[in-house]
Design an enzyme around this catalytic site. Structure first.
Site, PDB file in Angstrom:
ATOM      1  N   THR A  55     -11.001  21.910  29.562  1.00  0.00           N
ATOM      2  CA  THR A  55     -10.600  23.259  29.184  1.00  0.00           C
ATOM      3  C   THR A  55     -10.846  24.183  30.369  1.00  0.00           C
ATOM      4  O   THR A  55     -11.204  23.723  31.461  1.00  0.00           O
ATOM      5  CB  THR A  55     -11.304  23.695  27.865  1.00  0.00           C
ATOM      6  OG1 THR A  55     -10.770  24.954  27.460  1.00  0.00           O
ATOM      7  CG2 THR A  55     -12.809  23.796  28.008  1.00  0.00           C
ATOM      8  N   LYS A  59      -8.254  22.643  34.092  1.00  0.00           N
ATOM      9  CA  LYS A  59      -7.027  21.900  33.783  1.00  0.00           C
ATOM     10  C   LYS A  59      -6.129  21.655  34.996  1.00  0.00           C
ATOM     11  O   LYS A  59      -5.429  20.647  35.052  1.00  0.00           O
ATOM     12  CB  LYS A  59      -6.237  22.616  32.686  1.00  0.00           C
ATOM     13  CG  LYS A  59      -6.900  22.492  31.315  1.00  0.00           C
ATOM     14  CD  LYS A  59      -6.028  23.122  30.240  1.00  0.00           C
ATOM     15  CE  LYS A  59      -6.574  22.803  28.860  1.00  0.00           C
ATOM     16  NZ  LYS A  59      -5.682  23.212  27.790  1.00  0.00           N
ATOM     17  N   ASP A  96      -1.452  19.209  24.739  1.00  0.00           N
ATOM     18  CA  ASP A  96      -1.341  20.521  24.089  1.00  0.00           C
ATOM     19  C   ASP A  96       0.046  20.734  23.470  1.00  0.00           C
ATOM     20  O   ASP A  96       0.176  21.317  22.397  1.00  0.00           O
ATOM     21  CB  ASP A  96      -1.632  21.650  25.089  1.00  0.00           C
ATOM     22  CG  ASP A  96      -3.111  21.731  25.458  1.00  0.00           C
ATOM     23  OD1 ASP A  96      -3.934  21.145  24.735  1.00  0.00           O
ATOM     24  OD2 ASP A  96      -3.427  22.372  26.477  1.00  0.00           O
ATOM     25  N   GLY A 122       4.422  35.292  26.702  1.00  0.00           N
ATOM     26  CA  GLY A 122       3.328  34.747  27.514  1.00  0.00           C
ATOM     27  C   GLY A 122       3.826  33.607  28.376  1.00  0.00           C
ATOM     28  O   GLY A 122       4.768  32.888  27.986  1.00  0.00           O
ATOM     29  N   ALA A 123       3.213  33.477  29.554  1.00  0.00           N
ATOM     30  CA  ALA A 123       3.667  32.427  30.477  1.00  0.00           C
ATOM     31  C   ALA A 123       2.491  31.794  31.226  1.00  0.00           C
ATOM     32  O   ALA A 123       2.613  31.406  32.386  1.00  0.00           O
ATOM     33  CB  ALA A 123       4.690  33.000  31.466  1.00  0.00           C
ATOM     34  N   GLY A 124       1.353  31.687  30.538  1.00  0.00           N
ATOM     35  CA  GLY A 124       0.201  31.019  31.128  1.00  0.00           C
ATOM     36  C   GLY A 124       0.246  29.527  30.815  1.00  0.00           C
ATOM     37  O   GLY A 124       1.297  28.969  30.475  1.00  0.00           O
ATOM     38  N   ILE A 211      -0.877  30.768  19.225  1.00  0.00           N
ATOM     39  CA  ILE A 211      -1.649  29.605  19.695  1.00  0.00           C
ATOM     40  C   ILE A 211      -3.147  29.919  19.713  1.00  0.00           C
ATOM     41  O   ILE A 211      -3.972  29.043  19.938  1.00  0.00           O
ATOM     42  CB  ILE A 211      -1.153  29.067  21.057  1.00  0.00           C
ATOM     43  CG1 ILE A 211      -1.418  30.038  22.209  1.00  0.00           C
ATOM     44  CG2 ILE A 211       0.319  28.723  20.981  1.00  0.00           C
ATOM     45  CD1 ILE A 211      -1.182  29.387  23.588  1.00  0.00           C
ATOM     46  N   TYR A 213      -6.718  30.697  17.987  1.00  0.00           N
ATOM     47  CA  TYR A 213      -7.321  30.314  16.702  1.00  0.00           C
ATOM     48  C   TYR A 213      -8.633  31.042  16.409  1.00  0.00           C
ATOM     49  O   TYR A 213      -9.242  30.817  15.355  1.00  0.00           O
ATOM     50  CB  TYR A 213      -7.485  28.793  16.581  1.00  0.00           C
ATOM     51  CG  TYR A 213      -8.281  28.151  17.680  1.00  0.00           C
ATOM     52  CD1 TYR A 213      -7.652  27.692  18.827  1.00  0.00           C
ATOM     53  CD2 TYR A 213      -9.660  27.988  17.570  1.00  0.00           C
ATOM     54  CE1 TYR A 213      -8.371  27.098  19.840  1.00  0.00           C
ATOM     55  CE2 TYR A 213     -10.382  27.386  18.576  1.00  0.00           C
ATOM     56  CZ  TYR A 213      -9.737  26.949  19.709  1.00  0.00           C
ATOM     57  OH  TYR A 213     -10.455  26.359  20.730  1.00  0.00           O
ATOM     58  N   GLY A 234      -3.135  29.121  15.389  1.00  0.00           N
ATOM     59  CA  GLY A 234      -3.296  28.160  16.483  1.00  0.00           C
ATOM     60  C   GLY A 234      -4.298  27.044  16.224  1.00  0.00           C
ATOM     61  O   GLY A 234      -4.440  26.141  17.058  1.00  0.00           O
TER      62      GLY A 234
END
Ligand SMILES: NC(=O)c1ccc[n+]([C@@H]2O[C@H](COP(=O)([O-])OP(=O)(O)OC[C@H]3O[C@@H](n4cnc5c(N)ncnc54)[C@H](OP(=O)(O)O)[C@@H]3O)[C@@H](O)[C@H]2O)c1
Length: 272
Positions: A55, A59, A96, A122-124, A211, A213, A234
């Site tokens: 995590t 990653k 994922d 979002g674009a991470g 996504i 949680y 999520g």
């Protein structure tokens, strides 16, 4: 392995499966600073681990350390799961996208990625997995908006196909006619501001997914639910990404049962 990692809900989930399958083993959080990642990954085999999950912030860095990065992780640009192979070498993959898709399928039976346009905000790293999964499932139109346009543009350029990057100012308009809207930003996560978006153009028939949680219901999901949209949080993405990991580590098919969800929800609600 993460840094920090002690907040992780993953041990609760994996240890549930260890108990359920009566397997002598345990899943432990390993707090590894970035400079220690290579040594920690190399230590997996001598310490007898079958593998690990990665995590934040490991990653991407792990891609330069493991012996093999599979095609999925290469495409997504991040490793979420490491497997120690019988010869001791390490392979990295990313589960994922599987978690995101199978959560939608379990929570909304009959859901199809090609049911209509999909808006992804979002674009991470999380968004890259979401976009990859939606493409795998045959999405025909993905409208991708991000605060920093260049990140959305690079996903659209790399993945190609039906992904169209659009400027942040259009985030309210991309919901027009969408069948699915996904919050893949960190906005709405505990301690973060809510996602700044108006839902008036989102059809009432659309599914809204997050996504995040923690909390289980973000302000984005709460607003969607209040106007009558179906919502999916999520948590199931986290739960379902564990399934292919177990298959790879132990050859066992695990399930996301109502009992597992209930334990995880209880734990998260006690922190909210
Ligand atoms: N359920 C799961 O299994 C799972 C898996 C992965 C991630 N997640 C969750 O998903 C969230 C995102 O994770 P990530 O790894 O994708 O993070 P990340 O790579 O750091 O990306 C963060 C994203 O949020 C956007 N963002 C942050 N603050 C913003 C703001 N104030 N206004 C607008 N956009 C903002 C960023 O936009 P910029 O590009 O402009 O900075 C970027 O698109 C986290 O809450 C994480 O816990 C959940």
């Amino acid at each position: 392995m993460g840094w920090p990692v002690m907040h992780s809900r993953s041990p609760m989930m994996h240890n549930y499966w260890f108990r359920q399958h009566d397997l002598a083993g345990t899943y432990v959080p390993l707090a590894i600073p970035p400079e220690g990642l290579a040594s920690a990954l190399r230590a997996l085999r001598p310490l007898g681990f079958a593998g690990c999950n990665l995590t934040i912030p490991h990653k991407q860095q792990a891609m330069t350390i493991v012996d093999e990065v599979d095609t999925v992780a290469k495409r997504i640009g991040a490793i979420s799961c490491v497997v120690v192979r019988p010869d001791g070498t390490l392979t990295g993959t990313n589960n994922d996208w599987f978690g995101f898709i199978h959560n939608l399928k379990q929570e909304q039976p009959g859901w199809r990625a090609d049911a209509g346009p999909v808006a992804v905000i979002g674009a991470g790293g999380g968004s890259r997995a979401v976009c990859y999964g939606l493409l795998q499932e045959g999405a025909k139109e993905i409208r991708l908006v991000n605060r920093t346009f260049a990140r959305a543009k690079s996903i659209a350029d790399e993945f190609g196909g039906p992904i169209k990057a659009l400027p942040w100012e259009q985030r309210h308009d991309v919901l027009d006619g969408a069948a699915l809207a996904v919050n893949a930003t960190s906005c709405g996560m505990i301690g973060q501001p809510a996602l700044d978006i108006r839902l008036d153009k989102l059809p009432k028939t659309a599914l809204a997914a997050d996504i995040i949680y923690i909390p289980l219901e973000t302000p984005f999901l709460a607003a969607a639910r209040k106007r009558g949209n179906r919502t999916v949080n999520g948590l199931g993405m986290l739960l379902h990404q564990g399934r292919p990991a177990w298959k790879a580590w132990f050859g066992i098919d695990v399930e996301v049962t109502p009992g597992l969800r209930a334990i995880m929800e209880k734990s998260i609600l006690s922190d909210e």
